[in-house]
Design an enzyme around this catalytic site. Structure first.
Site, PDB file in Angstrom:
ATOM      1  N   TRP A 162       0.808  -1.221   0.000  1.00 18.73           N
ATOM      2  CA  TRP A 162       0.000   0.000   0.000  1.00 18.73           C
ATOM      3  C   TRP A 162       0.840   1.269   0.000  1.00 18.73           C
ATOM      4  CZ3 TRP A 162       1.896   2.437   4.140  1.00 18.73           C
ATOM      5  CH2 TRP A 162       2.401   1.655   5.186  1.00 18.73           C
ATOM      6  N   ASN A 163       2.149   1.164   0.262  1.00 18.47           N
ATOM      7  CA  ASN A 163       2.891   2.411   0.510  1.00 18.47           C
ATOM      8  C   ASN A 163       3.176   3.214  -0.755  1.00 18.47           C
ATOM      9  OD1 ASN A 163       4.785   0.507  -0.282  1.00 18.47           O
ATOM     10  ND2 ASN A 163       6.375   1.236   1.106  1.00 18.47           N
ATOM     11  N   ARG A 171       6.380  -0.945 -11.679  1.00 15.99           N
ATOM     12  CA  ARG A 171       7.718  -1.565 -11.675  1.00 15.99           C
ATOM     13  C   ARG A 171       7.655  -3.009 -12.139  1.00 15.99           C
ATOM     14  NH1 ARG A 171      11.182  -0.028  -6.339  1.00 15.99           N
ATOM     15  NH2 ARG A 171      10.279  -1.947  -5.584  1.00 15.99           N
ATOM     16  N   PRO A 187      -3.399  -5.670  -5.774  1.00 23.88           N
ATOM     17  CA  PRO A 187      -2.871  -4.589  -4.934  1.00 23.88           C
ATOM     18  C   PRO A 187      -3.279  -4.804  -3.481  1.00 23.88           C
ATOM     19  CG  PRO A 187      -4.840  -3.861  -6.111  1.00 23.88           C
ATOM     20  CD  PRO A 187      -4.563  -5.262  -6.577  1.00 23.88           C
ATOM     21  N   LYS A 189      -5.134  -4.272   0.004  1.00 22.96           N
ATOM     22  CA  LYS A 189      -6.563  -3.943   0.184  1.00 22.96           C
ATOM     23  C   LYS A 189      -6.786  -2.494   0.603  1.00 22.96           C
ATOM     24  CE  LYS A 189      -6.706  -6.214   4.730  1.00 22.96           C
ATOM     25  NZ  LYS A 189      -5.628  -7.187   4.567  1.00 22.96           N
ATOM     26  N   GLY A 240       6.677  -6.363  -0.579  1.00 21.79           N
ATOM     27  CA  GLY A 240       6.017  -6.287   0.726  1.00 21.79           C
ATOM     28  C   GLY A 240       6.984  -6.698   1.814  1.00 21.79           C
ATOM     29  N   SER A 241       6.440  -7.189   2.890  1.00 22.99           N
ATOM     30  CA  SER A 241       7.276  -7.494   4.054  1.00 22.99           C
ATOM     31  C   SER A 241       8.079  -8.782   3.848  1.00 22.99           C
ATOM     32  CB  SER A 241       6.394  -7.638   5.289  1.00 22.99           C
ATOM     33  OG  SER A 241       5.493  -8.710   5.103  1.00 22.99           O
ATOM     34  N   GLU A 262      10.830  -8.071  -3.547  1.00 22.50           N
ATOM     35  CA  GLU A 262      11.273  -6.754  -3.053  1.00 22.50           C
ATOM     36  C   GLU A 262      10.741  -6.644  -1.641  1.00 22.50           C
ATOM     37  OE1 GLU A 262      13.221  -4.738  -4.548  1.00 22.50           O
ATOM     38  OE2 GLU A 262      13.182  -5.387  -6.628  1.00 22.50           O
ATOM     39  N   ARG A 290      10.290  11.078   3.283  1.00 20.72           N
ATOM     40  CA  ARG A 290       9.543  10.736   2.070  1.00 20.72           C
ATOM     41  C   ARG A 290       8.496   9.699   2.462  1.00 20.72           C
ATOM     42  NH1 ARG A 290      11.692   6.845  -2.336  1.00 20.72           N
ATOM     43  NH2 ARG A 290      10.207   7.129  -4.023  1.00 20.72           N
ATOM     44  N   CYS A 296      10.271   1.330   1.986  1.00 23.39           N
ATOM     45  CA  CYS A 296      11.269   0.293   2.253  1.00 23.39           C
ATOM     46  C   CYS A 296      12.667   0.896   2.238  1.00 23.39           C
ATOM     47  CB  CYS A 296      11.159  -0.810   1.213  1.00 23.39           C
ATOM     48  SG  CYS A 296      11.251  -0.161  -0.460  1.00 23.39           S
ATOM     49  N   GLU A 470      14.324  -4.542 -10.016  1.00 22.30           N
ATOM     50  CA  GLU A 470      13.260  -3.899 -10.788  1.00 22.30           C
ATOM     51  C   GLU A 470      13.801  -2.583 -11.329  1.00 22.30           C
ATOM     52  OE1 GLU A 470       9.918  -3.855  -7.959  1.00 22.30           O
ATOM     53  OE2 GLU A 470       9.134  -5.612  -9.012  1.00 22.30           O
TER      54      GLU A 470
HETATM   55  P1  NAP Z   1       2.709  -6.998   3.550  1.00 19.56           P
HETATM   56  O1  NAP Z   1       1.877  -7.149   4.743  1.00 19.56           O
HETATM   57  O2  NAP Z   1       3.753  -7.994   3.283  1.00 19.56           O
HETATM   58  O3  NAP Z   1       1.686  -6.898   2.336  1.00 19.56           O
HETATM   59  C1  NAP Z   1       2.129  -6.713   1.007  1.00 19.56           C
HETATM   60  C2  NAP Z   1       1.134  -7.343   0.063  1.00 19.56           C
HETATM   61  O4  NAP Z   1       1.061  -8.744   0.313  1.00 19.56           O
HETATM   62  C3  NAP Z   1      -0.276  -6.813   0.204  1.00 19.56           C
HETATM   63  O5  NAP Z   1      -0.871  -6.794  -1.078  1.00 19.56           O
HETATM   64  C4  NAP Z   1      -0.935  -7.871   1.069  1.00 19.56           C
HETATM   65  O6  NAP Z   1      -2.316  -7.917   0.875  1.00 19.56           O
HETATM   66  C5  NAP Z   1      -0.285  -9.120   0.539  1.00 19.56           C
HETATM   67  N1  NAP Z   1      -0.287 -10.266   1.444  1.00 19.56           N
HETATM   68  C6  NAP Z   1      -0.215 -10.266   2.794  1.00 19.56           C
HETATM   69  N2  NAP Z   1      -0.232 -11.527   3.247  1.00 19.56           N
HETATM   70  C7  NAP Z   1      -0.302 -12.344   2.166  1.00 19.56           C
HETATM   71  C8  NAP Z   1      -0.342 -13.759   1.982  1.00 19.56           C
HETATM   72  N3  NAP Z   1      -0.304 -14.605   3.001  1.00 19.56           N
HETATM   73  N4  NAP Z   1      -0.431 -14.239   0.728  1.00 19.56           N
HETATM   74  C9  NAP Z   1      -0.471 -13.412  -0.320  1.00 19.56           C
HETATM   75  N5  NAP Z   1      -0.441 -12.064  -0.216  1.00 19.56           N
HETATM   76  C10 NAP Z   1      -0.337 -11.537   1.020  1.00 19.56           C
HETATM   77  O7  NAP Z   1       3.467  -5.611   3.531  1.00 19.56           O
HETATM   78  P2  NAP Z   1       2.876  -4.174   3.791  1.00 19.56           P
HETATM   79  O8  NAP Z   1       2.792  -3.941   5.227  1.00 19.56           O
HETATM   80  O9  NAP Z   1       1.676  -3.936   2.959  1.00 19.56           O
HETATM   81  O10 NAP Z   1       4.036  -3.297   3.140  1.00 19.56           O
HETATM   82  C11 NAP Z   1       5.117  -2.877   3.875  1.00 19.56           C
HETATM   83  C12 NAP Z   1       6.337  -3.742   3.606  1.00 19.56           C
HETATM   84  O11 NAP Z   1       6.642  -3.725   2.228  1.00 19.56           O
HETATM   85  C13 NAP Z   1       7.551  -3.191   4.311  1.00 19.56           C
HETATM   86  O12 NAP Z   1       8.269  -4.235   4.906  1.00 19.56           O
HETATM   87  C14 NAP Z   1       8.357  -2.573   3.186  1.00 19.56           C
HETATM   88  O13 NAP Z   1       9.732  -2.503   3.435  1.00 19.56           O
HETATM   89  C15 NAP Z   1       8.036  -3.474   2.054  1.00 19.56           C
HETATM   90  N6  NAP Z   1       8.287  -2.814   0.778  1.00 19.56           N
HETATM   91  C16 NAP Z   1       9.386  -3.202   0.059  1.00 19.56           C
HETATM   92  C17 NAP Z   1       9.690  -2.570  -1.127  1.00 19.56           C
HETATM   93  C18 NAP Z   1      10.900  -2.964  -1.923  1.00 19.56           C
HETATM   94  O14 NAP Z   1      10.957  -2.595  -3.071  1.00 19.56           O
HETATM   95  N7  NAP Z   1      11.844  -3.690  -1.362  1.00 19.56           N
HETATM   96  C19 NAP Z   1       8.853  -1.546  -1.596  1.00 19.56           C
HETATM   97  C20 NAP Z   1       7.753  -1.175  -0.843  1.00 19.56           C
HETATM   98  C21 NAP Z   1       7.477  -1.835   0.354  1.00 19.56           C
HETATM   99  P3  NAP Z   1      -3.350  -7.173   1.827  1.00 19.56           P
HETATM  100  O15 NAP Z   1      -2.687  -5.934   2.326  1.00 19.56           O
HETATM  101  O16 NAP Z   1      -4.494  -6.899   0.956  1.00 19.56           O
HETATM  102  O17 NAP Z   1      -3.635  -8.150   2.912  1.00 19.56           O
END
Ligand code: NAP
Length: 489
Positions: A162-163, A171, A187, A189, A240-241, A262, A290, A296, A470
């Site tokens: 979402w960020n 990307r 994306p 939710k 994501g995480s 990523e 930012r 991330c 990416e």
């Molecule tokens: P997240 O909880 O890992 O969620 C990311 C995405 O994964 C969301 O679309 C989420 O869906 C989905 N998701 C969650 N659990 C899942 C599962 N069991 N199976 C399939 N999909 C699942 O991360 P976030 O809190 O949204 O984002 C923050 C994290 O992203 C931070 O750790 C940040 O560092 C990282 N990030 C990394 C980069 C990079 O390029 N390295 C860039 C941006 C962010 P829902 O939200 O709909 O549940």
């Protein structure tokens, strides 16, 4: 409704709040919906479909059906679609920025910057589509010829956070389109609207139905796991995480999917005694603030030479403490809310932990009462080694500043993490700059600058921050397979 002006209502109303499958916009099979809220008011903006596993299956089916024809399209055609979409986004940047601010909370200026950045990937990969190269050579011992072909990987599954609601999508989408892959994207939710708006633009730009499919869902795991286990999918790209990424890599093992990950970061920001302190404070403001620190790439901890640590922390505290908080749509606002209550509680807990263990608060340190999930920009000094902030990604507007005695200690502190996405280094000593850049365990380094994001550069991490890149000329490789043909003449 969370919208307060007719302009806000118009941009939300212009989004096709449906699933996009096989070129059709449709409701979820069981008619379910999920609410998209404005984090600055905690009010609902609109409802989008809550996809069922049947919807997800239909989306992958559409991607699989479209794959062969899309792979056979010409590079010029693919590049022109991306280029048209790039132009459309830039014509509509103000509306798209307002939409993003409403669903995500960041200021309009930040949303505009993200949309331009997101569109840069379309522009960059429009060019890359026409530069997919192969190889031809005489075999080492003669006899046959070695012909190397690059071909699209096949249907891809994308999951984005979402960020950065649009850029994390482009990307992946742009290189996949350029390479001739089809895809299903889900994306987060909290922020599906920017992705739906992007899909509308790509459709308008001429992307054939089925190449891009978008599903929105409440229960990501239940929807995505069957797709990842489906033999029609050939690749998974996730942003994501680290925790979720690790689970998805395990799930991908079943079908031996190509994966790009990523993941999380814990970026160190190093300031040496010879640094230009004005530039370092400016860079720190960008690297920390930012996206309200919800990036991330956000500087997570500041390691500053002890001779300048006090001055650096004081100057950073003055700048961060003077920032204006508020709804991202309001004039002059520099800091929006955090995405939701959970995220704010996590930030609060990490700050509380550091303070309990002896850190001093130079500015901020607490939430703002009232509507929305605001947390005051915070600078902490006297950070104890045991503070969780040094190890965990804070994902908020919090800057812990810690002193170091020498270069060796600084590099060791920077690398003392399982993450390795980006590091920042401020120094005017050229030899030290090279030495430290080489020694840092990170996929990217910002050398005397607080931002590394650039569509033409390979973005990605090492260690627990992920695999794959990416952007840049490397970005398209993630979507291409290499086929070698041994040719007898
Ligand atoms: P997240 O909880 O890992 O969620 C990311 C995405 O994964 C969301 O679309 C989420 O869906 C989905 N998701 C969650 N659990 C899942 C599962 N069991 N199976 C399939 N999909 C699942 O991360 P976030 O809190 O949204 O984002 C923050 C994290 O992203 C931070 O750790 C940040 O560092 C990282 N990030 C990394 C980069 C990079 O390029 N390295 C860039 C941006 C962010 P829902 O939200 O709909 O549940």
């Amino acid at each position: 409704m969370g919208t307060t002006t007719s302009e806000e209502q118009a941009v939300v109303g212009a989004v096709n709040a449906k699933l996009y499958i096989g070129g059709d916009w449709r409701d979820a099979a069981k008619g379910g919906t999920l609410a998209v809220d404005d984090p600055s008011t905690a009010q609902t903006l609109v409802e989008v479909p809550d996809a069922t596993p049947e919807d997800a299956d239909a989306a992958l089916g559409a991607a699989a059906d479209a794959q062969a024809a899309w792979a056979a399209s010409t590079p010029r055609e693919r590049g022109e679609i991306l280029h048209r979409a790039w132009r459309l986004i830039n014509e509509r940047v103000d509306d798209l920025a307002l939409l993003m601010t409403l669903e995500m909370g960041k200021t309009l200026a930040e949303s505009r910057a993200e949309i331009v950045y997101a569109s840069d990937f379309l522009h960059w990969f429009a060019g890359e589509a026409t530069r997919i190269e192969g190889g031809y050579k005489v075999a080492e011992k003669g006899g046959s010829r070695v012909l190397v072909m690059r071909q699209p990987v096949g249907p891809c599954i994308f999951i984005t956070p979402w960020n950065f609601p649009m850029a994390m999508g482009t990307r992946k989408i742009a290189p996949a389109v350029a390479a001739g892959c089809t895809m299903v994207i889900k994306p987060a939710k909290q922020t599906p609207l920017s992705m739906l708006a992007l899909a509308q633009i790509l459709e308008e730009a001429g992307l054939p139905g089925g190449v891009l499919n978008v599903i929105t869902a409440q229960s990501s795991g239940a929807i995505m796991q069957p797709l990842i286990a489906d033999p029609r999918a050939r690749k998974l790209s996730f942003t994501g995480s680290t925790e979720v990424g690790r689970t998805l890599i395990e799930q991908s093992a079943r079908q031996i999917l190509r994966v790009s990950m990523e993941l999380g970061g814990n970026a160190p920001f190093l300031v040496f005694e010879d640094a230009d302190l004005d530039a370092a404070v400016d860079g720190a403001m960008v690297a920390k603030m930012r996206n309200v620190g919800e990036a991330c790439t956000a500087a997570n901890r500041f390691h500053v030479h002890e001779s300048v640590a006090g001055e650096f922390a004081q100057r950073l505290a003055e700048r961060m403490g003077a920032m204006k908080l508020g709804r991202g749509t309001e004039d002059g606002v520099q800091v929006g809310p955090l995405i939701d209550g959970d995220q704010r509680a996590k930030v609060e807990e990490l700050v509380g932990d550091a303070v309990d263990k002896g850190a001093s608060v130079l500015t901020g340190g607490e939430r703002l009462e009232g509507r929305g999930y605001f947390f005051a920009p915070t600078v902490l000094g006297d950070i104890p080694d045991e503070a969780g902030l040094l190890r965990e990604e804070v994902f908020g507007p919090v800057a812990p500043v810690k002193g170091f005695a020498n270069e060796e200690e600084a590099v060791a502190a920077a690398n003392a993490t399982e993450y390795g996405l980006v590091s920042y280094v401020y120094t005017r000593d050229l030899q030290r700059a090279f030495r430290v850049c080489e020694a840092l365990e990170a996929g990217m380094v910002g050398l005397n600058q607080g931002m590394v994001s650039n569509a033409g550069a390979p973005f990605g991490g090492v260690k627990h921050s992920g695999v794959g890149r990416e952007g840049g000329s490397e970005g398209i490789d993630e979507y291409l397979e290499t086929k070698y043909v041994a040719m007898a003449l």
